[in-house]
Enzyme design. Structure first.
Site, PDB file in Angstrom:
ATOM      1  N   ASP A 114      -1.702   1.715   4.273  1.00 45.45           N
ATOM      2  CA  ASP A 114      -1.343   1.785   2.858  1.00 45.45           C
ATOM      3  C   ASP A 114      -2.467   2.471   2.095  1.00 45.45           C
ATOM      4  O   ASP A 114      -3.645   2.201   2.346  1.00 45.45           O
ATOM      5  CB  ASP A 114      -1.102   0.370   2.319  1.00 45.45           C
ATOM      6  CG  ASP A 114      -0.414   0.364   0.971  1.00 45.45           C
ATOM      7  OD1 ASP A 114      -0.977   0.918   0.006  1.00 45.45           O
ATOM      8  OD2 ASP A 114       0.681  -0.202   0.877  1.00 45.45           O
ATOM      9  N   ILE A 115      -2.119   3.342   1.155  1.00 47.86           N
ATOM     10  CA  ILE A 115      -3.155   4.055   0.383  1.00 47.86           C
ATOM     11  C   ILE A 115      -3.766   3.178  -0.713  1.00 47.86           C
ATOM     12  O   ILE A 115      -4.783   3.535  -1.287  1.00 47.86           O
ATOM     13  CB  ILE A 115      -2.629   5.373  -0.229  1.00 47.86           C
ATOM     14  CG1 ILE A 115      -1.471   5.120  -1.189  1.00 47.86           C
ATOM     15  CG2 ILE A 115      -2.227   6.351   0.874  1.00 47.86           C
ATOM     16  CD1 ILE A 115      -1.090   6.340  -2.014  1.00 47.86           C
TER      17      ILE A 115
ATOM     18  N   ASN B 241       9.915  -6.121   0.063  1.00 47.58           N
ATOM     19  CA  ASN B 241      10.379  -6.253  -1.315  1.00 47.58           C
ATOM     20  C   ASN B 241      11.732  -5.567  -1.469  1.00 47.58           C
ATOM     21  O   ASN B 241      12.009  -4.584  -0.788  1.00 47.58           O
ATOM     22  CB  ASN B 241       9.374  -5.603  -2.273  1.00 47.58           C
ATOM     23  CG  ASN B 241       7.995  -6.206  -2.159  1.00 47.58           C
ATOM     24  OD1 ASN B 241       7.855  -7.417  -2.037  1.00 47.58           O
ATOM     25  ND2 ASN B 241       6.981  -5.380  -2.178  1.00 47.58           N
TER      26      ASN B 241
ATOM     27  N   VAL C 105       8.976   1.984  -3.605  1.00 46.30           N
ATOM     28  CA  VAL C 105       9.486   3.111  -2.827  1.00 46.30           C
ATOM     29  C   VAL C 105      10.806   2.656  -2.220  1.00 46.30           C
ATOM     30  O   VAL C 105      10.849   1.652  -1.504  1.00 46.30           O
ATOM     31  CB  VAL C 105       8.495   3.544  -1.716  1.00 46.30           C
ATOM     32  CG1 VAL C 105       9.096   4.659  -0.869  1.00 46.30           C
ATOM     33  CG2 VAL C 105       7.168   3.983  -2.317  1.00 46.30           C
TER      34      VAL C 105
ATOM     35  N   HIS D 120      10.586  -1.003   3.923  1.00 50.66           N
ATOM     36  CA  HIS D 120       9.301  -1.008   4.606  1.00 50.66           C
ATOM     37  C   HIS D 120       8.752  -2.418   4.616  1.00 50.66           C
ATOM     38  O   HIS D 120       9.024  -3.222   3.742  1.00 50.66           O
ATOM     39  CB  HIS D 120       8.306  -0.048   3.955  1.00 50.66           C
ATOM     40  CG  HIS D 120       8.104  -0.253   2.485  1.00 50.66           C
ATOM     41  ND1 HIS D 120       9.027   0.132   1.538  1.00 50.66           N
ATOM     42  CD2 HIS D 120       7.065  -0.796   1.802  1.00 50.66           C
ATOM     43  CE1 HIS D 120       8.567  -0.160   0.330  1.00 50.66           C
ATOM     44  NE2 HIS D 120       7.375  -0.743   0.462  1.00 50.66           N
TER      45      HIS D 120
END
Length: 114
Positions: free
Chosen positions: A30-31, A87, A96, A100
């Protein structure tokens, strides 16, 4: 899906720090990590939300926690514990719209999450 960030990552149109890949699933760091280890595990095929999962997607979606558990074991925090989160839609915190799983480990988590 043409404008999907995660589809573009899966198709190598956008770079990511990929930590796992097979024919169906991709995992990358994750960024904006919320833990010492924070990996996103995604199906390579586009499914927008949990509500969009169809019966034919069961095996693919079931592969996400399998991969997350393998990654937790490889990184050495499976025995201590970790958190996985998915989520759904705006009020669920989804930003997004490509399903995921967040795999987070390396620290103690509290509940409720917030």
């Amino acid at each position: 899906m043409q404008d999907c960030l995660f589809c573009k990552i899966a198709q190598r149109e956008i770079p990511a720090d990929i930590v796992y890949e097979d024919d169906q699933v991709l995992a990358f760091n994750d960024i904006n990590p919320q833990a010492p280890t924070h990996i996103l595990v995604i199906p390579k095929s586009h499914i927008a939300t949990l509500n969009d999962i169809e019966e034919r997607d069961q095996a693919l979606v079931g592969r996400l926690p399998y991969v997350a558990a393998r990654l937790a074991g490889e990184r050495g925090f499976a025995a201590d514990g970790y958190r996985v989160v998915m989520n759904c839609n705006d009020q669920g915190g989804q930003t997004v719209y490509h399903i995921h799983m967040h795999l987070m480990g390396g620290r103690r988590f509290t509940w409720p999450a917030g």
